[in-house]
Design an enzyme around this catalytic site. Sequence first.
Site, PDB file in Angstrom:
ATOM      1  N   ARG A 126      12.359  -1.926  12.044  1.00  0.00           N
ATOM      2  CA  ARG A 126      11.126  -1.407  12.642  1.00  0.00           C
ATOM      3  C   ARG A 126      10.730  -2.249  13.842  1.00  0.00           C
ATOM      4  O   ARG A 126      10.509  -3.452  13.737  1.00  0.00           O
ATOM      5  CB  ARG A 126      10.012  -1.384  11.595  1.00  0.00           C
ATOM      6  CG  ARG A 126      10.246  -0.262  10.593  1.00  0.00           C
ATOM      7  CD  ARG A 126       9.284  -0.279   9.471  1.00  0.00           C
ATOM      8  NE  ARG A 126       7.900  -0.329   9.907  1.00  0.00           N
ATOM      9  CZ  ARG A 126       6.886  -0.062   9.102  1.00  0.00           C
ATOM     10  NH1 ARG A 126       7.100   0.286   7.865  1.00  0.00           N
ATOM     11  NH2 ARG A 126       5.660  -0.149   9.548  1.00  0.00           N
TER      12      ARG A 126
ATOM     13  N   ARG B 252      11.122  -6.609   5.624  1.00  0.00           N
ATOM     14  CA  ARG B 252      11.053  -5.181   5.937  1.00  0.00           C
ATOM     15  C   ARG B 252      11.570  -4.904   7.342  1.00  0.00           C
ATOM     16  O   ARG B 252      12.301  -3.939   7.561  1.00  0.00           O
ATOM     17  CB  ARG B 252       9.612  -4.671   5.793  1.00  0.00           C
ATOM     18  CG  ARG B 252       9.478  -3.179   6.054  1.00  0.00           C
ATOM     19  CD  ARG B 252       8.084  -2.693   5.800  1.00  0.00           C
ATOM     20  NE  ARG B 252       7.217  -2.985   6.930  1.00  0.00           N
ATOM     21  CZ  ARG B 252       5.933  -2.675   6.993  1.00  0.00           C
ATOM     22  NH1 ARG B 252       5.345  -2.081   5.978  1.00  0.00           N
ATOM     23  NH2 ARG B 252       5.217  -2.966   8.053  1.00  0.00           N
TER      24      ARG B 252
ATOM     25  N   LYS C 141       0.815  -1.227   0.000  1.00  0.00           N
ATOM     26  CA  LYS C 141       0.000   0.000   0.000  1.00  0.00           C
ATOM     27  C   LYS C 141       0.842   1.267   0.000  1.00  0.00           C
ATOM     28  O   LYS C 141       0.595   2.170  -0.780  1.00  0.00           O
ATOM     29  CB  LYS C 141      -0.944   0.028   1.213  1.00  0.00           C
ATOM     30  CG  LYS C 141      -2.011  -1.024   1.220  1.00  0.00           C
ATOM     31  CD  LYS C 141      -2.948  -0.885   2.406  1.00  0.00           C
ATOM     32  CE  LYS C 141      -2.274  -0.804   3.742  1.00  0.00           C
ATOM     33  NZ  LYS C 141      -1.589  -2.016   4.184  1.00  0.00           N
TER      34      LYS C 141
ATOM     35  N   ARG D 119      -9.830   1.748   8.365  1.00  0.00           N
ATOM     36  CA  ARG D 119      -9.504   0.371   8.741  1.00  0.00           C
ATOM     37  C   ARG D 119     -10.671  -0.374   9.362  1.00  0.00           C
ATOM     38  O   ARG D 119     -10.581  -1.571   9.581  1.00  0.00           O
ATOM     39  CB  ARG D 119      -8.348   0.352   9.740  1.00  0.00           C
ATOM     40  CG  ARG D 119      -7.036   0.765   9.158  1.00  0.00           C
ATOM     41  CD  ARG D 119      -5.959   0.609  10.203  1.00  0.00           C
ATOM     42  NE  ARG D 119      -4.725   1.219   9.791  1.00  0.00           N
ATOM     43  CZ  ARG D 119      -3.668   0.545   9.360  1.00  0.00           C
ATOM     44  NH1 ARG D 119      -3.714  -0.753   9.294  1.00  0.00           N
ATOM     45  NH2 ARG D 119      -2.577   1.187   9.007  1.00  0.00           N
TER      46      ARG D 119
END
Length: 185
Positions: A128, A122, A8, A83
């Site tokens: 992260r 990722r 996205k 969401r």
Amino acid sequence: MGPQGAGKGTQAARLAERLAVPAISTGDIFRANIKGGTELGRLAQEYTAKGELVPDSVTNAMVRDRLAQDDAARGFILDGYPRNAAQVTELDAILADLGWALDGVVELTADRDELLARLARRAQIEGREDDTAEAIARRLDIYEEQTAPLTSAYAERDLLARVDGIGEIDEVTERIVTALAPAVG
């Protein structure tokens, strides 16, 4: 729309550039606040660290403020919002207040195993903290429970385009552009 890892953010940025409109990502705004150590960032981090979503009241206010900015007047791409059903209702109210309507909604689709692999990569690349295996699985579960059903509502409004999010980035972008062509001219 689409689960975490479906692309996205990447596709929103590409479409925003192509259409000369801002990409508005709640996730990016939350991460910037977390990095900046703001009150909102600390609150957001409490939720995201557990793989949970930031409360609607915070998210809705942030989106309302962002859409009221001048650069969104010519159009915008929302990434990661709405969401859940309450956010759909709030987005409808925000747009009605501004005298706008949605042109289209894209749902990027991808296999859960592919999503888990993408998100693990990722997490390694970007470091992260919110991309632990447990947090990733929880966010995917939340998507299935709360967000995936929204696509039916947008389909009933003839706004939804489902696009395969697997493949080369350029290929996925072209699929989206083709799917949105009737809505955005």
